[in-house]
Design a protein around this motif. Structure first.
Motif, PDB file in Angstrom:
ATOM      1  N   PRO A   1      -1.590 -11.197  -0.440  1.00 15.39           N
ATOM      2  CA  PRO A   1      -0.277 -11.629  -0.123  1.00 15.39           C
ATOM      3  C   PRO A   1       0.689 -10.468   0.060  1.00 15.39           C
ATOM      4  N   HIS A   2       1.670 -10.388   0.799  1.00 12.36           N
ATOM      5  CA  HIS A   2       2.741  -9.550   0.728  1.00 12.36           C
ATOM      6  C   HIS A   2       3.903 -10.072   1.042  1.00 12.36           C
TER       7      HIS A   2
ATOM      8  N   CYS B   1       7.769  -4.723   0.497  1.00 11.70           N
ATOM      9  CA  CYS B   1       7.214  -5.521  -0.051  1.00 11.70           C
ATOM     10  C   CYS B   1       7.376  -5.954  -1.484  1.00 11.70           C
TER      11      CYS B   1
ATOM     12  N   ILE C   1       5.907  -7.241  -3.939  1.00  7.77           N
ATOM     13  CA  ILE C   1       4.654  -7.261  -4.765  1.00  7.77           C
ATOM     14  C   ILE C   1       4.094  -5.725  -4.769  1.00  7.77           C
ATOM     15  N   HIS C   2       4.232  -4.872  -3.601  1.00  9.43           N
ATOM     16  CA  HIS C   2       3.826  -3.370  -3.575  1.00  9.43           C
ATOM     17  C   HIS C   2       4.991  -2.750  -3.035  1.00  9.43           C
TER      18      HIS C   2
ATOM     19  N   MET D   1       5.111  -0.185  -0.261  1.00 15.15           N
ATOM     20  CA  MET D   1       5.073  -0.621   1.227  1.00 15.15           C
ATOM     21  C   MET D   1       6.782  -0.681   1.589  1.00 15.15           C
TER      22      MET D   1
END
Ligand SMILES: [Cu+2]
Length: 110
Positions: free
Chosen positions: A46-47, A87, A89-90, A93
């Motif tokens: 997921p992103h 993103c 979560i990351h 990104m």
């Protein structure tokens, strides 16, 4: 006058989330004002697609929440301007939307 910069790419298909750099492809996407913008998650994780101003004193203009693998997120459209996003979560990104006024479309014959 537009917001384009060298390397920016006018898009007619969804922005792809990938698991390799530049993670959002194209990294700088040029779109028309008021036209829906779509991302597709082409990875197995997921992103999110979160405007960089979210969490600051400035308005948070878009935040997809988690986009599952193979799923899409569609933004109804934005006023002309330059919007960077990432993103949640990351944080590695990141991408940029360059939203152009159709009245200034000379640079993009279509
Ligand atoms: Cu991510």
């Amino acid at each position: 006058m537009g917001y384009s910069s060298v390397g920016a790419e006018f898009i007619n298909q969804p922005i792809r989330m990938e698991h390799f750099p530049p993670y959002y492809y194209p990294h700088e996407a040029v779109v028309w004002a008021g036209v829906p913008i779509q991302w597709i998650n082409a990875t197995a994780s997921p992103h999110t697609v979160q405007h960089d101003d979210c969490g600051t004193e400035k308005p948070c203009l878009f935040d997809s929440g988690k986009v599952a693998p193979g799923k899409t997120y569609t933004l109804p459209g934005l006023p002309p301007g330059r919007y960077s996003y990432h993103c949640q979560i990351h944080p590695i990104m990141g991408g940029t939307l360059i939203v152009e006024d159709p009245k200034g479309r000379a640079a993009h014959p279509q």
